[in-house]
Write a protein that holds these residues in place. Structure first.
Motif, short mmCIF file in Angstrom:
data_model
loop_
_atom_site.label_atom_id
_atom_site.label_comp_id
_atom_site.label_asym_id
_atom_site.label_seq_id
_atom_site.Cartn_x
_atom_site.Cartn_y
_atom_site.Cartn_z
N UNK A 1 42.45 48.85 88.66
CA UNK A 1 43.75 48.75 88.00
C UNK A 1 43.61 49.19 86.55
N UNK A 2 44.48 50.13 86.15
CA UNK A 2 44.51 50.65 84.79
C UNK A 2 45.93 50.56 84.27
N UNK A 3 46.11 50.15 83.04
CA UNK A 3 47.43 50.11 82.39
C UNK A 3 47.43 51.08 81.23
N UNK A 4 48.58 51.69 81.00
CA UNK A 4 48.74 52.54 79.82
C UNK A 4 50.20 52.60 79.43
N UNK A 5 50.44 52.95 78.19
CA UNK A 5 51.80 53.10 77.69
C UNK A 5 52.07 54.58 77.49
N UNK A 6 53.18 55.05 78.07
CA UNK A 6 53.53 56.47 77.92
C UNK A 6 54.17 56.71 76.56
N UNK A 7 54.37 57.97 76.23
CA UNK A 7 54.88 58.34 74.90
C UNK A 7 56.26 57.75 74.61
#
Length: 85
Positions: free
Chosen positions: A60-66
């Motif tokens: 599981x990976x989380x990221x915030x888009x632009x």
């Protein structure tokens, strides 16, 4: 018994490890809106912290888009390269 999850080079991946998304599996983006596909594709080559694992051993990976949207993706360890310090 806990399943061992390894990256493309065989290094064990654990919670909190920093990994790089090496490839974008087609099944991950199949059927998603273009906006989401672009956001996920932008993460290839980027460093991310492992936040968990699912019952199948996917990472599981989380990221915030632009645009500020939080995304969560689950990928096989083979799609990742663990950062070794």
């Amino acid at each position: 018994m806990k399943k061992l999850v390894a990256d493309a080079e065989g290094h064990e991946i654990k919670m909190g490890d920093i990994v790089v998304l090496r490839t974008l599996p087609p099944e991950l983006i199949a059927g998603l809106p273009t906006k989401d596909v672009r956001a996920i594709a932008s993460q290839v080559g980027q460093r991310m912290a492992v936040v968990g694992f699912d019952q199948y051993g996917n990472v599981e990976l989380d990221f915030e888009s632009s645009d500020g949207t939080l995304h969560t993706i689950f990928v096989s360890g083979i799609q990742l390269r663990k950062e070794i310090s």
